[in-house]
Motif scaffolding. Structure first.
Motif, mmCIF file in Angstrom:
data_model
loop_
_atom_site.group_PDB
_atom_site.id
_atom_site.type_symbol
_atom_site.label_atom_id
_atom_site.label_comp_id
_atom_site.label_asym_id
_atom_site.label_seq_id
_atom_site.Cartn_x
_atom_site.Cartn_y
_atom_site.Cartn_z
ATOM 1 N N SER A 148 -42.347 -32.508 103.781
ATOM 2 C CA SER A 148 -41.445 -32.930 102.706
ATOM 3 C C SER A 148 -40.239 -32.015 102.545
ATOM 4 N N SER A 149 -40.443 -30.715 102.689
ATOM 5 C CA SER A 149 -39.327 -29.789 102.472
ATOM 6 C C SER A 149 -38.259 -29.931 103.555
ATOM 7 N N LYS A 150 -38.653 -30.110 104.802
ATOM 8 C CA LYS A 150 -37.669 -30.224 105.876
ATOM 9 C C LYS A 150 -37.072 -31.624 105.976
ATOM 10 N N ASN A 151 -37.771 -32.625 105.464
ATOM 11 C CA ASN A 151 -37.286 -33.998 105.553
ATOM 12 C C ASN A 151 -36.524 -34.461 104.312
ATOM 13 N N ALA A 152 -36.517 -33.656 103.277
ATOM 14 C CA ALA A 152 -35.856 -34.045 102.031
ATOM 15 C C ALA A 152 -34.383 -34.339 102.286
ATOM 16 N N PRO A 153 -33.861 -35.340 101.682
ATOM 17 C CA PRO A 153 -34.411 -36.161 100.608
ATOM 18 C C PRO A 153 -35.201 -37.385 101.117
ATOM 19 N N LEU A 154 -35.351 -37.511 102.449
ATOM 20 C CA LEU A 154 -36.081 -38.643 103.019
ATOM 21 C C LEU A 154 -37.567 -38.546 102.684
ATOM 22 N N THR A 155 -38.180 -39.662 102.332
ATOM 23 C CA THR A 155 -39.609 -39.706 102.027
ATOM 24 C C THR A 155 -40.297 -40.729 102.924
ATOM 25 N N PRO A 156 -41.612 -40.628 103.117
ATOM 26 C CA PRO A 156 -42.328 -41.549 104.001
ATOM 27 C C PRO A 156 -42.166 -43.024 103.628
ATOM 28 N N ASP A 157 -42.013 -43.312 102.353
ATOM 29 C CA ASP A 157 -41.884 -44.717 101.947
ATOM 30 C C ASP A 157 -40.511 -45.311 102.280
ATOM 31 N N GLN A 158 -39.604 -44.494 102.812
ATOM 32 C CA GLN A 158 -38.271 -44.974 103.184
ATOM 33 C C GLN A 158 -38.148 -45.285 104.678
ATOM 34 N N VAL A 159 -39.217 -45.123 105.426
ATOM 35 C CA VAL A 159 -39.179 -45.361 106.870
ATOM 36 C C VAL A 159 -40.302 -46.310 107.272
ATOM 37 N N THR A 160 -40.188 -46.857 108.486
ATOM 38 C CA THR A 160 -41.230 -47.756 108.986
ATOM 39 C C THR A 160 -41.936 -47.111 110.178
ATOM 40 N N ALA A 161 -43.098 -47.638 110.519
ATOM 41 C CA ALA A 161 -43.890 -47.108 111.627
ATOM 42 C C ALA A 161 -43.187 -47.254 112.974
ATOM 43 N N ARG A 162 -42.283 -48.208 113.081
ATOM 44 C CA ARG A 162 -41.558 -48.438 114.339
ATOM 45 C C ARG A 162 -40.289 -47.606 114.460
ATOM 46 N N SER A 163 -39.969 -46.854 113.442
ATOM 47 C CA SER A 163 -38.729 -46.088 113.430
ATOM 48 C C SER A 163 -38.684 -45.064 114.561
ATOM 49 N N LYS A 164 -37.501 -44.971 115.188
ATOM 50 C CA LYS A 164 -37.283 -43.963 116.220
ATOM 51 C C LYS A 164 -36.654 -42.699 115.634
ATOM 52 N N LYS A 165 -36.541 -42.687 114.324
ATOM 53 C CA LYS A 165 -35.952 -41.534 113.639
ATOM 54 C C LYS A 165 -36.843 -40.308 113.830
ATOM 55 N N GLU A 166 -36.197 -39.199 114.186
ATOM 56 C CA GLU A 166 -36.936 -37.954 114.358
ATOM 57 C C GLU A 166 -37.000 -37.226 113.015
ATOM 58 N N VAL A 167 -38.208 -36.880 112.612
ATOM 59 C CA VAL A 167 -38.425 -36.165 111.355
ATOM 60 C C VAL A 167 -39.349 -34.980 111.631
ATOM 61 N N TRP A 168 -39.576 -34.173 110.609
ATOM 62 C CA TRP A 168 -40.402 -32.975 110.749
ATOM 63 C C TRP A 168 -41.821 -33.230 110.274
ATOM 64 N N TRP A 169 -42.781 -32.629 111.005
ATOM 65 C CA TRP A 169 -44.204 -32.750 110.701
ATOM 66 C C TRP A 169 -44.801 -31.352 110.581
ATOM 67 N N ARG A 170 -45.894 -31.238 109.847
ATOM 68 C CA ARG A 170 -46.600 -29.953 109.685
ATOM 69 C C ARG A 170 -48.092 -30.222 109.853
ATOM 70 N N CYS A 171 -48.719 -29.565 110.845
ATOM 71 C CA CYS A 171 -50.154 -29.772 111.072
ATOM 72 C C CYS A 171 -50.976 -28.938 110.087
ATOM 73 N N LYS A 172 -52.280 -29.123 110.105
ATOM 74 C CA LYS A 172 -53.165 -28.425 109.163
ATOM 75 C C LYS A 172 -53.179 -26.917 109.391
ATOM 76 N N HIS A 173 -52.664 -26.458 110.545
ATOM 77 C CA HIS A 173 -52.603 -25.028 110.834
ATOM 78 C C HIS A 173 -51.247 -24.424 110.475
ATOM 79 N N GLY A 174 -50.338 -25.266 109.962
ATOM 80 C CA GLY A 174 -49.038 -24.776 109.521
ATOM 81 C C GLY A 174 -47.923 -24.853 110.545
ATOM 82 N N HIS A 175 -48.211 -25.344 111.749
ATOM 83 C CA HIS A 175 -47.156 -25.493 112.757
ATOM 84 C C HIS A 175 -46.241 -26.645 112.366
ATOM 85 N N THR A 176 -44.942 -26.469 112.545
ATOM 86 C CA THR A 176 -43.989 -27.542 112.271
ATOM 87 C C THR A 176 -43.275 -27.915 113.565
ATOM 88 N N TRP A 177 -42.943 -29.185 113.689
ATOM 89 C CA TRP A 177 -42.240 -29.669 114.869
ATOM 90 C C TRP A 177 -41.555 -30.988 114.548
#
Length: 96
Positions: free
Chosen positions: A7-36
């Protein structure tokens, strides 16, 4: 997957503003804290944290996955390294 949305790296974009088919690149954080960054549609297809799927970094998880091997690590020989993970990262992932 929404739990891994950074959420912090993708702001102001939120998950409800995108679709599963989107090719938009966004940031993710795994349970171990890695971001990519990764495209949403790639994540939907199953792409995960590159820390665990990238073969060049696979050895970096030895300390987590097989801690008993740390007893065999020669800290004197590898005194420049604080731990196995650091040495593997310094050598480019090949452990030498």
């Amino acid at each position: 997957m929404a739990a891994q949305w950074d959420s912090s790296k993708n702001a102001p974009l939120t998950p409800d503003q995108v679709t599963a088919r989107s090719k938009k690149e966004v940031w993710w954080r795994c349970k171990h804290g890695h971001t990519w960054p990764s495209a949403i549609n790639k994540r939907v297809r199953g792409d995960g944290c590159p820390y665990y799927t990238d073969h060049s970094n696979k050895l970096g998880s030895v300390a987590e996955e097989r801690p008993a091997l740390l007893e065999e690590w020669d800290y004197t020989l590898h005194k420049a390294c604080k731990d196995l993970l650091q040495c593997v990262n310094q050598s480019g992932g090949n452990g030498q």
